[in-house]
Scaffold this motif. Structure first.
Motif, PDB file in Angstrom:
ATOM      1  N   MET A 290       0.852  -1.197   0.000  1.00  0.00           N
ATOM      2  CA  MET A 290       0.000   0.000   0.000  1.00  0.00           C
ATOM      3  C   MET A 290       0.887   1.247   0.000  1.00  0.00           C
ATOM      4  N   THR A 291       0.637   2.142  -0.919  1.00  0.00           N
ATOM      5  CA  THR A 291       1.428   3.361  -0.988  1.00  0.00           C
ATOM      6  C   THR A 291       0.677   4.502  -0.322  1.00  0.00           C
ATOM      7  N   LEU A 292       1.322   5.116   0.653  1.00  0.00           N
ATOM      8  CA  LEU A 292       0.683   6.205   1.384  1.00  0.00           C
ATOM      9  C   LEU A 292       0.983   7.559   0.763  1.00  0.00           C
ATOM     10  N   SER A 293       2.157   7.689   0.134  1.00  0.00           N
ATOM     11  CA  SER A 293       2.510   8.993  -0.420  1.00  0.00           C
ATOM     12  C   SER A 293       3.378   8.793  -1.656  1.00  0.00           C
ATOM     13  N   LEU A 294       3.638   9.897  -2.354  1.00  0.00           N
ATOM     14  CA  LEU A 294       4.407   9.846  -3.594  1.00  0.00           C
ATOM     15  C   LEU A 294       5.831   9.386  -3.347  1.00  0.00           C
ATOM     16  N   ILE A 295       6.390   9.778  -2.218  1.00  0.00           N
ATOM     17  CA  ILE A 295       7.751   9.378  -1.904  1.00  0.00           C
ATOM     18  C   ILE A 295       7.774   8.712  -0.532  1.00  0.00           C
ATOM     19  N   SER A 296       8.715   7.813  -0.334  1.00  0.00           N
ATOM     20  CA  SER A 296       8.814   7.067   0.922  1.00  0.00           C
ATOM     21  C   SER A 296      10.167   7.344   1.558  1.00  0.00           C
ATOM     22  N   PRO A 297      10.249   8.385   2.393  1.00  0.00           N
ATOM     23  CA  PRO A 297      11.539   8.738   2.985  1.00  0.00           C
ATOM     24  C   PRO A 297      12.072   7.627   3.893  1.00  0.00           C
ATOM     25  N   ALA A 298      13.380   7.613   4.080  1.00  0.00           N
ATOM     26  CA  ALA A 298      13.987   6.711   5.065  1.00  0.00           C
ATOM     27  C   ALA A 298      13.328   6.954   6.417  1.00  0.00           C
ATOM     28  N   LEU A 299      13.267   5.919   7.234  1.00  0.00           N
ATOM     29  CA  LEU A 299      12.683   5.949   8.578  1.00  0.00           C
ATOM     30  C   LEU A 299      11.164   5.849   8.572  1.00  0.00           C
ATOM     31  N   THR A 300      10.554   5.779   7.368  1.00  0.00           N
ATOM     32  CA  THR A 300       9.127   5.453   7.281  1.00  0.00           C
ATOM     33  C   THR A 300       9.025   4.027   6.721  1.00  0.00           C
ATOM     34  N   GLY A 301       7.806   3.493   6.705  1.00  0.00           N
ATOM     35  CA  GLY A 301       7.618   2.158   6.133  1.00  0.00           C
ATOM     36  C   GLY A 301       7.669   1.042   7.156  1.00  0.00           C
ATOM     37  N   GLY A 302       7.413   1.372   8.421  1.00  0.00           N
ATOM     38  CA  GLY A 302       7.387   0.348   9.459  1.00  0.00           C
ATOM     39  C   GLY A 302       6.253  -0.643   9.246  1.00  0.00           C
ATOM     40  N   LEU A 303       6.486  -1.905   9.577  1.00  0.00           N
ATOM     41  CA  LEU A 303       5.465  -2.943   9.380  1.00  0.00           C
ATOM     42  C   LEU A 303       4.836  -3.389  10.694  1.00  0.00           C
ATOM     43  N   ILE A 304       5.359  -2.932  11.820  1.00  0.00           N
ATOM     44  CA  ILE A 304       4.874  -3.426  13.101  1.00  0.00           C
ATOM     45  C   ILE A 304       3.476  -2.872  13.397  1.00  0.00           C
ATOM     46  N   ASP A 305       2.637  -3.730  14.014  1.00  0.00           N
ATOM     47  CA  ASP A 305       1.317  -3.303  14.493  1.00  0.00           C
ATOM     48  C   ASP A 305       1.531  -2.677  15.866  1.00  0.00           C
ATOM     49  N   ARG A 306       1.298  -1.385  15.985  1.00  0.00           N
ATOM     50  CA  ARG A 306       1.574  -0.690  17.245  1.00  0.00           C
ATOM     51  C   ARG A 306       0.620  -1.122  18.364  1.00  0.00           C
ATOM     52  N   ALA A 307      -0.484  -1.769  17.998  1.00  0.00           N
ATOM     53  CA  ALA A 307      -1.375  -2.439  18.951  1.00  0.00           C
ATOM     54  C   ALA A 307      -1.700  -1.576  20.174  1.00  0.00           C
ATOM     55  N   ASP A 308      -2.275  -0.440  19.911  1.00  0.00           N
ATOM     56  CA  ASP A 308      -2.639   0.492  20.986  1.00  0.00           C
ATOM     57  C   ASP A 308      -3.543  -0.161  22.035  1.00  0.00           C
TER      58      ASP A 308
END
Ligand code: ZN
Length: 294
Positions: A1-19
């Motif tokens: 799934m693409t959230l934005s036009l560019i994917s900067p370093a430090l984004t793109g985490g896959l973990i479920d933060r499970a609030d």
């Protein structure tokens, strides 16, 4: 799934933060089992394996006086970082040596580490209540602190920083901070101040640092920057003139560069008039986005 036009370093985490797990201490305790994984940190820096991956241990390896920060769920395993009571926090700024180590990590692991680093550092530097001065204790699985005396809740801070390009007649404004490596130019940047929107912060920073007025501020993308807790908000804008008046306490040099000059710098061409920001910085993505639009 693409959230934005560019994917900067430090984004793109896959973990479920499970609030929902963070706020339920019984559920959280049920995840502290033999499958749970503990991130290996040396101070705030990660241990990185020969394969270029984060190194994980079991909860049994946690120091006896440490507290656990719940990072979330991945592959049905709870992931934790450790706050060691004996280690003071560090507000260490961006360090090239750390980046050499981080550059080998997959994007999702780098994102996970960035969040963990900001949290561990925040806890270490916020052990006392800012309202009454009493000691506070970790709560909500490590995503808050609660005061032992007045019960005030404190949440990890994220500091918004605008980082922006301004364009005038096909050229883009870049500047140099005195701490930059030789010949490095990058996008101008500055913290958002209380009482202003992102667009207003962009306009103010460009006026203060470069003496230019701008219009049509456009948001492009953002990047969490865990040195210690910034959120870089990348924008573009249009300058009303190209006449610069520099604030030399902030930047030692600024100049307008053509698309050809920026393209040469981004390609690492030795004859380019400047050295481009490194690929892990959102300024690099922002310049690439600007070039693509030319
Ligand atoms: Zn208090």
């Amino acid at each position: 799934m693409t959230l934005s036009l560019i994917s900067p370093a430090l984004t793109g985490g896959l973990i479920d933060r499970a609030d929902q797990v963070r706020v339920d201490s019984d559920r959280l305790a049920s995840y502290m089992n033999w499958k749970a994984r503990l991130l290996t940190l040396n101070g705030l820096e990660p241990e990185v394996s020969i394969e270029g991956r984060l190194v994980w241990r079991s909860l049994a390896d946690a120091a006896p006086d440490s507290e656990l920060i719940f990072l979330g769920l991945l592959d049905d395993k709870a992931h934790f970082a450790e706050l060691k009571c004996s280690e003071p926090g560090s507000s260490l700024q961006y360090n090239p040596r750390v980046w050499q180590m981080l550059a080998s990590l997959p994007a999702d692991e780098l994102a996970l580490y960035g969040g963990a680093r900001t949290l561990v550092d925040w806890h270490a530097r916020h052990r006392f209540c800012s309202l009454c001065g009493a000691a506070s204790a970790m709560s909500k699985g490590g995503w808050a602190r609660t005061c032992s005396s007045c019960a005030a809740e404190h949440y990890p801070r994220v500091d918004p920083v605008t980082i922006m390009l301004s364009e005038f007649k096909g050229k883009v404004l870049l500047g140099r901070q005195p701490r930059f490596p030789l010949r490095r130019f990058s996008a101008l940047a500055g913290f958002v101040e209380p009482g202003e929107g992102v667009e207003e912060a962009v306009a103010r920073e460009l006026w203060e640092e470069a003496g230019i007025r701008v219009r049509n501020v456009r948001y492009v993308a953002s990047q969490p920057w865990p040195f210690p807790s910034s959120l870089m908000i990348a924008c573009t804008s249009e300058a009303l003139s190209d006449e610069l008046t520099l604030d030399t306490t902030e930047i030692e040099e600024a100049a307008w560069f053509s698309a050809a000059e920026v393209r040469a710098a981004m390609a690492g061409d030795e004859t380019a008039p400047f050295i481009a920001p490194p690929p892990f910085a959102i300024a690099h993505d922002l310049l690439k986005h600007w070039l693509d639009a030319q």
